[in-house]
Design an enzyme around this catalytic site. Structure first.
Site, PDB file in Angstrom:
ATOM      1  N   CYS A  40       0.828  -1.211   0.000  1.00 41.58           N
ATOM      2  CA  CYS A  40       0.000   0.000   0.000  1.00 41.58           C
ATOM      3  C   CYS A  40       0.859   1.257   0.000  1.00 41.58           C
ATOM      4  CB  CYS A  40      -0.940  -0.032   1.203  1.00 41.58           C
ATOM      5  SG  CYS A  40      -1.813   1.511   1.445  1.00 41.58           S
ATOM      6  N   CYS A  45      -1.497   1.701  -3.117  1.00 39.61           N
ATOM      7  CA  CYS A  45      -2.475   2.776  -2.911  1.00 39.61           C
ATOM      8  C   CYS A  45      -1.871   4.183  -2.896  1.00 39.61           C
ATOM      9  CB  CYS A  45      -3.199   2.579  -1.577  1.00 39.61           C
ATOM     10  SG  CYS A  45      -3.526   0.878  -1.126  1.00 39.61           S
ATOM     11  N   LYS A  48       0.129   5.296  -6.139  1.00 36.63           N
ATOM     12  CA  LYS A  48      -0.888   5.294  -7.210  1.00 36.63           C
ATOM     13  C   LYS A  48      -1.762   6.524  -7.116  1.00 36.63           C
ATOM     14  CE  LYS A  48      -4.682   4.203  -6.242  1.00 36.63           C
ATOM     15  NZ  LYS A  48      -5.252   2.886  -6.006  1.00 36.63           N
ATOM     16  N   TYR A 174      -9.349  -3.496 -10.756  1.00 34.96           N
ATOM     17  CA  TYR A 174      -9.006  -2.210 -10.145  1.00 34.96           C
ATOM     18  C   TYR A 174      -7.732  -1.622 -10.752  1.00 34.96           C
ATOM     19  CZ  TYR A 174     -11.618  -2.698  -5.631  1.00 34.96           C
ATOM     20  OH  TYR A 174     -12.543  -2.784  -4.638  1.00 34.96           O
ATOM     21  N   GLU A 178      -7.243   1.755 -13.062  1.00 40.69           N
ATOM     22  CA  GLU A 178      -6.554   2.912 -12.485  1.00 40.69           C
ATOM     23  C   GLU A 178      -5.299   3.265 -13.286  1.00 40.69           C
ATOM     24  OE1 GLU A 178      -8.012   2.522  -7.844  1.00 40.69           O
ATOM     25  OE2 GLU A 178      -6.035   1.767  -8.355  1.00 40.69           O
ATOM     26  N   HIS A 431     -26.422  21.941  -0.356  1.00 43.50           N
ATOM     27  CA  HIS A 431     -26.679  22.487  -1.682  1.00 43.50           C
ATOM     28  C   HIS A 431     -25.704  23.596  -2.034  1.00 43.50           C
ATOM     29  CE1 HIS A 431     -29.139  23.281  -5.176  1.00 43.50           C
ATOM     30  NE2 HIS A 431     -29.100  24.559  -4.886  1.00 43.50           N
ATOM     31  N   GLU A 436     -25.853  15.710  -2.666  1.00 44.13           N
ATOM     32  CA  GLU A 436     -27.238  15.880  -2.207  1.00 44.13           C
ATOM     33  C   GLU A 436     -28.202  14.989  -2.997  1.00 44.13           C
ATOM     34  OE1 GLU A 436     -29.184  19.719  -2.976  1.00 44.13           O
ATOM     35  OE2 GLU A 436     -27.622  20.149  -4.451  1.00 44.13           O
TER      36      GLU A 436
HETATM   37  P1  NDP Z   1      -8.465  -7.885  -9.906  1.00 50.50           P
HETATM   38  O1  NDP Z   1      -8.682  -9.231  -9.364  1.00 50.50           O
HETATM   39  O2  NDP Z   1      -9.285  -6.738  -9.444  1.00 50.50           O
HETATM   40  O3  NDP Z   1      -8.592  -7.919 -11.489  1.00 50.50           O
HETATM   41  C1  NDP Z   1      -7.888  -8.810 -12.280  1.00 50.50           C
HETATM   42  C2  NDP Z   1      -8.299  -8.589 -13.715  1.00 50.50           C
HETATM   43  O4  NDP Z   1      -7.454  -9.337 -14.581  1.00 50.50           O
HETATM   44  C3  NDP Z   1      -9.725  -9.017 -14.002  1.00 50.50           C
HETATM   45  O5  NDP Z   1     -10.271  -8.139 -14.924  1.00 50.50           O
HETATM   46  C4  NDP Z   1      -9.527 -10.419 -14.592  1.00 50.50           C
HETATM   47  O6  NDP Z   1     -10.541 -10.781 -15.481  1.00 50.50           O
HETATM   48  C5  NDP Z   1      -8.248 -10.238 -15.363  1.00 50.50           C
HETATM   49  N1  NDP Z   1      -7.501 -11.481 -15.529  1.00 50.50           N
HETATM   50  C6  NDP Z   1      -7.250 -12.415 -14.609  1.00 50.50           C
HETATM   51  N2  NDP Z   1      -6.506 -13.408 -15.114  1.00 50.50           N
HETATM   52  C7  NDP Z   1      -6.307 -13.108 -16.416  1.00 50.50           C
HETATM   53  C8  NDP Z   1      -5.620 -13.737 -17.466  1.00 50.50           C
HETATM   54  N3  NDP Z   1      -4.984 -14.885 -17.311  1.00 50.50           N
HETATM   55  N4  NDP Z   1      -5.617 -13.130 -18.679  1.00 50.50           N
HETATM   56  C9  NDP Z   1      -6.250 -11.958 -18.856  1.00 50.50           C
HETATM   57  N5  NDP Z   1      -6.908 -11.312 -17.884  1.00 50.50           N
HETATM   58  C10 NDP Z   1      -6.938 -11.873 -16.682  1.00 50.50           C
HETATM   59  O7  NDP Z   1      -6.926  -7.629  -9.682  1.00 50.50           O
HETATM   60  P2  NDP Z   1      -6.042  -6.330  -9.679  1.00 50.50           P
HETATM   61  O8  NDP Z   1      -4.682  -6.811 -10.036  1.00 50.50           O
HETATM   62  O9  NDP Z   1      -6.633  -5.242 -10.491  1.00 50.50           O
HETATM   63  O10 NDP Z   1      -6.075  -5.891  -8.170  1.00 50.50           O
HETATM   64  C11 NDP Z   1      -5.698  -6.801  -7.139  1.00 50.50           C
HETATM   65  C12 NDP Z   1      -6.395  -6.460  -5.870  1.00 50.50           C
HETATM   66  O11 NDP Z   1      -5.835  -5.284  -5.328  1.00 50.50           O
HETATM   67  C13 NDP Z   1      -7.880  -6.197  -6.047  1.00 50.50           C
HETATM   68  O12 NDP Z   1      -8.622  -7.341  -5.788  1.00 50.50           O
HETATM   69  C14 NDP Z   1      -8.175  -5.106  -5.076  1.00 50.50           C
HETATM   70  O13 NDP Z   1      -8.785  -5.700  -3.965  1.00 50.50           O
HETATM   71  C15 NDP Z   1      -6.835  -4.516  -4.719  1.00 50.50           C
HETATM   72  N6  NDP Z   1      -6.759  -3.129  -5.182  1.00 50.50           N
HETATM   73  C16 NDP Z   1      -7.557  -2.179  -4.643  1.00 50.50           C
HETATM   74  C17 NDP Z   1      -7.514  -0.884  -5.098  1.00 50.50           C
HETATM   75  C18 NDP Z   1      -8.412   0.141  -4.518  1.00 50.50           C
HETATM   76  O14 NDP Z   1      -8.952  -0.072  -3.447  1.00 50.50           O
HETATM   77  N7  NDP Z   1      -8.607   1.280  -5.195  1.00 50.50           N
HETATM   78  C19 NDP Z   1      -6.598  -0.497  -6.164  1.00 50.50           C
HETATM   79  C20 NDP Z   1      -5.825  -1.559  -6.676  1.00 50.50           C
HETATM   80  C21 NDP Z   1      -5.912  -2.824  -6.195  1.00 50.50           C
HETATM   81  P3  NDP Z   1     -11.863 -11.571 -15.044  1.00 50.50           P
HETATM   82  O15 NDP Z   1     -12.713 -10.608 -14.301  1.00 50.50           O
HETATM   83  O16 NDP Z   1     -12.438 -11.987 -16.354  1.00 50.50           O
HETATM   84  O17 NDP Z   1     -11.416 -12.727 -14.210  1.00 50.50           O
END
Ligand code: NDP
Length: 454
Positions: A40, A45, A48, A174, A178, A431, A436
């Protein structure tokens, strides 16, 4: 025993658990092998968000002109942003260290591994503890396609000495959203490829549709049903060949396709700690592993991988073990944000999820924010409440628009308290704000499932 508690991992969960336990009078040690503060603070976080804030200025400068400002923007200095961001990250990481030291925690720098239910080895030394906590977080997953070695992972963004001009972002979660947003805002040409029909699986459908629209309006080439098949090195960069038949040239390819629990070399098998098929440490409601003296917290358990959840779990475990106040962290109504441009803030159930539990009423507002009636920017805010028909209870609140993460934090308190739509209605608005709208929403969209049944 040398200590009452030995924590492996100095990230959000581990640091909080160690610090609070020490405050309760426990003799605590903590080991960290990479950087204090964990993902983080160092490669997640915090840096980022700083990048997103930098990226938001591009739109702000454009918008300012419509308000009468005479501005000349000559460009963006990536190296300057990096230096200031790195300095802030270093300050925070040091602060985490000092907090631990100030609380009387013994710090170890290096890789710790379990020897048995009460013993940890670090730097050739064996240390015993009554309880052991594993809070080692997660690590980015690298794809397995040909040329995957050319991909950058999320950590790498923060090491780049200069802005890549053409970027391909793989994934639809996510991090992918981002990264696409911030790199686009900072002036890169961004292509985001997602393998499914619509990104952000699991989030409310209206939010996902609206975000796709907004990201495209911001200039991102967002492609669904497009998975990278291979990545080739070219003379001046990379070529990403995707399943939709396109080949995209790029200077950088980010693989942001998820994270996995960081369990390598922890000696889990040796100590008898059970892991799931996906490699996550299996815990019960009290965060206890299959070994009664060993607990696990945060992303290594792969439940709800969010920093505030991890810190809350760390705090709760410290209070439980050493504070005489046993408690657990609820994973219901956890608010979360996606720091895209504009951002998403969301809490509670998506409409699709809520509808599975029973009839719901949906209140939806989509409007152009006051600011953009002046700027002319084609940006629309979306706000949505999902209400349980039988009880009137608000099950989900969702927003896409400027300040959504800030607004949703307050709304989350209402949901945690079990607020009904009537409670929202009797609240007076501030407002003129976008917020709101949450207390004045009258437009009810009938539940499509109920409609179909009628
Ligand atoms: P996520 O699990 O959110 O997303 C992974 C993405 O990659 C999904 O769209 C998934 O698709 C895709 N994917 C998975 N495997 C493959 C593959 N083999 N080929 C192609 N696409 C694939 O992971 P992130 O890495 O974005 O984030 C990790 C974690 O970090 C999150 O779960 C979140 O909790 C945390 N995080 C939180 C943030 C915040 O609070 N703002 C910011 C960044 C991270 P599909 O859906 O089809 O499986």
């Amino acid at each position: 025993m040398d200590f009452d508690l030995f924590v492996i991992g100095g990230g959000s969960a581990g640091v909080r658990c160690a610090r609070i336990s020490a405050g309760h009078g426990a003799r605590v040690a903590i080991a960290e092998s990479r950087h204090w503060g964990g993902t983080c603070v160092n490669v997640g976080c915090v840096p980022k968000k700083i990048m997103v804030q930098a990226a938001e200025y591009r739109g702000a400068f454009e918008d300012a002109r419509a308000f009468g400002w005479d501005l000349e923007v000559r460009g963006h200095d990536w190296a300057k942003l990096k230096a200031r961001r790195d300095a802030e990250v270093a300050r925070l990481s040091t602060l985490y260290r000092h907090l631990l030291e100030g609380a009387g925690v013994t710090l170890f720098e290096g890789h710790a591994a379990l020897i048995d239910a009460h013993t940890v080895e670090i730097g050739g030394r064996r240390v015993t503890a009554r309880f052991i906590v594993i809070a080692t977080g997660g690590e980015p997953v690298r794809p397995t396609i040909p040329g995957a070695e050319h991909c950058l992972l999320s950590d790498d963004l923060f090491a780049l000495p200069e802005k890549p001009k053409r970027v391909v972002v793989l994934g639809g979660g996510y991090i992918a959203c981002e990264f696409a947003a911030l790199l686009n805002g900072l002036g890169a040409e961004v292509h985001q490829l997602y393998r499914g029909p619509l990104f952000l699986r699991g989030f409310d459908r209206d939010l996902r549709d609206a975000l796709a629209e907004e990201m495209r309006a911001e200039g991102i080439d967002l492609r669904f049903d497009a998975d990278a098949e291979r990545i080739e090195r070219t003379r001046d960069g990379f070529l990403v060949v995707s399943s939709d038949g396109r080949a995209i040239e790029a200077d950088a390819v980010f693989a942001t396709i998820g994270r996995r629990p960081n369990v390598a070399g922890l000696g889990l098998e040796r100590a008898g700690v059970q892991v799931s098929a996906k490699g996550a440490i299996v815990v019960d409601e009290a965060m206890r592993t299959s070994v009664p003296s060993i607990y696990a917290l945060g992303d290594v358990t792969d439940r709800l991988n969010l920093t505030p959840v991890a810190t809350a779990q760390g705090h709760a475990l410290a209070d439980t073990l050493f504070g005489g106040r046993p408690r657990r962290v609820s994973l219901e109504n956890v608010p979360t944000a996606i720091f895209t441009i504009p951002p998403i803030g969301t809490v509670g159930l998506a409409e699709e999820e809520a509808a599975k539990r029973g009839p719901v009423d949906v209140y939806l507002a989509r409007f152009r924010p006051l600011r953009h009636t002046i700027t002319g920017r084609q940006r629309r805010t979306l706000m949505k409440l999902v209400v349980e028909r039988a009880s009137g209870r608000v099950l989900g609140a969702h927003m896409l628009g400027e300040d959504a993460p800030e607004i949703i934090q307050g709304i989350a308190i209402a949901l945690v308290m079990g607020a009904t739509k009537a409670d929202f209605d009797r609240t007076i608005g501030v407002h003129p704000t976008a917020a709101e709208e949450f207390v004045t929403m009258r437009t009810r969209r009938p539940d499509p499932l109920a409609e179909a049944a009628d």
